[in-house]
Design an enzyme around this catalytic site. Structure first.
Site, PDB file in Angstrom:
ATOM      1  N   GLY A 177       2.754  -1.080   4.239  1.00 26.01           N
ATOM      2  CA  GLY A 177       2.868   0.344   3.936  1.00 26.01           C
ATOM      3  C   GLY A 177       4.318   0.733   3.713  1.00 26.01           C
ATOM      4  O   GLY A 177       4.891   0.528   2.643  1.00 26.01           O
ATOM      5  N   GLY A 178       4.927   1.279   4.745  1.00 27.35           N
ATOM      6  CA  GLY A 178       6.292   1.813   4.644  1.00 27.35           C
ATOM      7  C   GLY A 178       7.292   0.878   3.974  1.00 27.35           C
ATOM      8  O   GLY A 178       8.059   1.297   3.098  1.00 27.35           O
ATOM      9  N   ASN A 210       0.878  -1.174   0.000  1.00 27.20           N
ATOM     10  CA  ASN A 210       0.000   0.000   0.000  1.00 27.20           C
ATOM     11  C   ASN A 210       0.913   1.220   0.000  1.00 27.20           C
ATOM     12  O   ASN A 210       1.479   1.578   1.027  1.00 27.20           O
ATOM     13  CB  ASN A 210      -0.888  -0.019   1.259  1.00 27.20           C
ATOM     14  CG  ASN A 210      -1.702   1.257   1.412  1.00 27.20           C
ATOM     15  OD1 ASN A 210      -1.753   2.074   0.503  1.00 27.20           O
ATOM     16  ND2 ASN A 210      -2.330   1.425   2.569  1.00 27.20           N
ATOM     17  N   TRP A 211       1.039   1.806  -1.188  1.00 30.47           N
ATOM     18  CA  TRP A 211       1.991   2.923  -1.320  1.00 30.47           C
ATOM     19  C   TRP A 211       1.479   4.204  -0.671  1.00 30.47           C
ATOM     20  O   TRP A 211       2.220   5.172  -0.542  1.00 30.47           O
ATOM     21  CB  TRP A 211       2.290   3.181  -2.802  1.00 30.47           C
ATOM     22  CG  TRP A 211       3.136   2.116  -3.456  1.00 30.47           C
ATOM     23  CD1 TRP A 211       3.624   0.974  -2.866  1.00 30.47           C
ATOM     24  CD2 TRP A 211       3.591   2.094  -4.815  1.00 30.47           C
ATOM     25  NE1 TRP A 211       4.355   0.252  -3.783  1.00 30.47           N
ATOM     26  CE2 TRP A 211       4.352   0.923  -4.985  1.00 30.47           C
ATOM     27  CE3 TRP A 211       3.426   2.954  -5.903  1.00 30.47           C
ATOM     28  CZ2 TRP A 211       4.956   0.578  -6.205  1.00 30.47           C
ATOM     29  CZ3 TRP A 211       4.021   2.622  -7.109  1.00 30.47           C
ATOM     30  CH2 TRP A 211       4.783   1.441  -7.250  1.00 30.47           C
ATOM     31  N   LYS A 212       0.203   4.239  -0.323  1.00 28.22           N
ATOM     32  CA  LYS A 212      -0.401   5.469   0.229  1.00 28.22           C
ATOM     33  C   LYS A 212      -0.101   6.648  -0.698  1.00 28.22           C
ATOM     34  O   LYS A 212       0.012   6.449  -1.904  1.00 28.22           O
ATOM     35  CB  LYS A 212       0.079   5.691   1.665  1.00 28.22           C
ATOM     36  CG  LYS A 212      -0.128   4.427   2.516  1.00 28.22           C
ATOM     37  CD  LYS A 212       0.006   4.668   3.982  1.00 28.22           C
ATOM     38  CE  LYS A 212      -0.243   3.346   4.715  1.00 28.22           C
ATOM     39  NZ  LYS A 212      -0.266   3.493   6.156  1.00 28.22           N
TER      40      LYS A 212
HETATM   41  P1  PGA Z   1       2.603   0.328   7.611  1.00 25.55           P
HETATM   42  O1  PGA Z   1       1.186   0.553   6.908  1.00 25.55           O
HETATM   43  O2  PGA Z   1       3.140  -0.983   7.064  1.00 25.55           O
HETATM   44  O3  PGA Z   1       3.433   1.503   7.175  1.00 25.55           O
HETATM   45  O4  PGA Z   1       2.378   0.257   9.067  1.00 25.55           O
HETATM   46  C1  PGA Z   1       0.297  -0.509   6.684  1.00 25.55           C
HETATM   47  C2  PGA Z   1      -0.982   0.016   6.091  1.00 25.55           C
HETATM   48  O5  PGA Z   1      -1.451   1.085   6.525  1.00 25.55           O
HETATM   49  O6  PGA Z   1      -1.583  -0.627   5.206  1.00 25.55           O
END
Ligand code: PGA
Length: 249
Positions: A232-233, A9-11
């Site tokens: 995410g990250g 999830n690249w956001k």
């Molecule tokens: P994170 O994000 O791995 O940066 O904690 C996960 C997500 O929000 O899908």
């Protein structure tokens, strides 16, 4: 046996140049005999670029949201049919950041899942409790309420969804649920799916998300009901994302 799914999830991150570099590095580092499915969920403006970069590869394309409406006067929204034209196979729905910053309700999320399913896009339905909810022992109640809305709207095709358990307190914080904590919630969700449909309980991949990284992926992914990760990250760094994919194989 369910195959694992590792979805990035690249956001709201990326650029034309960075995306190309990242995708090329992931593709170059992926093992051709891998069994886990891999997807990246990118900002909508880059879907066309990624469709070109990823079509015919082992990386599936995902969006980070989807409209529950088919078309019309919904400024800023993207319909399932539009996403489908760009090769989108997965759509994240109900991410906690959308529930929190955009006021998405359980019902709104369930209707988004429905629109995705109707177009042949697999919704990755996010559920998860806040820190306050965990501390007041409400975890089970919250995730069950969130999933129940999706089951209610999508009962007949509930086996076609993906669920992501993402404790809000673990997202982007570096705090991860322990494998045992995550497994306990995944088992609750699996039982809830089972009550709706035994086929769904067998088939639906339940991903863990929340600071999953190269160091903790293997232990989380070894748990019986953890069928992958929503990352995410760590999905923004090819080496880290590749380590997580390797841990899923
Ligand atoms: P994170 O994000 O791995 O940066 O904690 C996960 C997500 O929000 O899908």
């Amino acid at each position: 046996m369910r195959t694992k799914l590792i979805a990035g999830n690249w956001k709201m991150n990326g650029s034309l140049a960075d995306n190309e570099q990242l995708c090329k590095a992931i593709l170059a580092g992926m093992n051709t005999s891998q069994t886990a499915g891999v997807a990246v969920c990118a900002p909508a403006v880059y879907l066309s670029q990624l469709q070109n970069l990823l079509s015919g590869t082992a990386i599936a394309l995902g969006s980070q949201d989807i409209s529950s409406h088919e078309k019309g006067a919904f400024t800023g929204e993207l319909s399932a049919a539009m996403l489908k034209e760009f090769g989108v196979r997965y759509a994240i729905v109900g991410h906690s950041e959308r529930r929190q910053y955009h006021g998405e309700t359980d019902t709104a999320v369930a209707l988004k899942a429905k629109a995705a399913l109707a177009a042949g896009i697999t919704p990755i339905v996010c559920v998860g409790e806040s820190l306050a909810e965990r501390e007041s022992d409400k975890t089970e109640e919250v995730v069950k309420r969130q999933l129940a809305a999706v089951i209610h709207e999508n009962g007949h095709c509930i086996s076609e969804i993906v669920v992501a358990y993402e404790p809000v307190w673990a997202i982007g914080t570096g705090k991860t649920a322990t494998p045992e904590m995550a497994q306990a919630v995944h088992a609750v969700l699996r039982a809830q799916l089972h009550a709706a449909s035994s086929v769904a309980a067998e088939r639906v991949q339940i991903l863990y998300g929340g600071s999953m990284n190269a160091a903790n992926a293997a232990s989380l992914l070894s748990m019986a009901d953890i069928d992958g990760g929503l990352i995410g990250g760590a999905a923004l760094k090819a080496a880290d994302f590749l380590s997580i994919i390797a841990a899923a194989n």
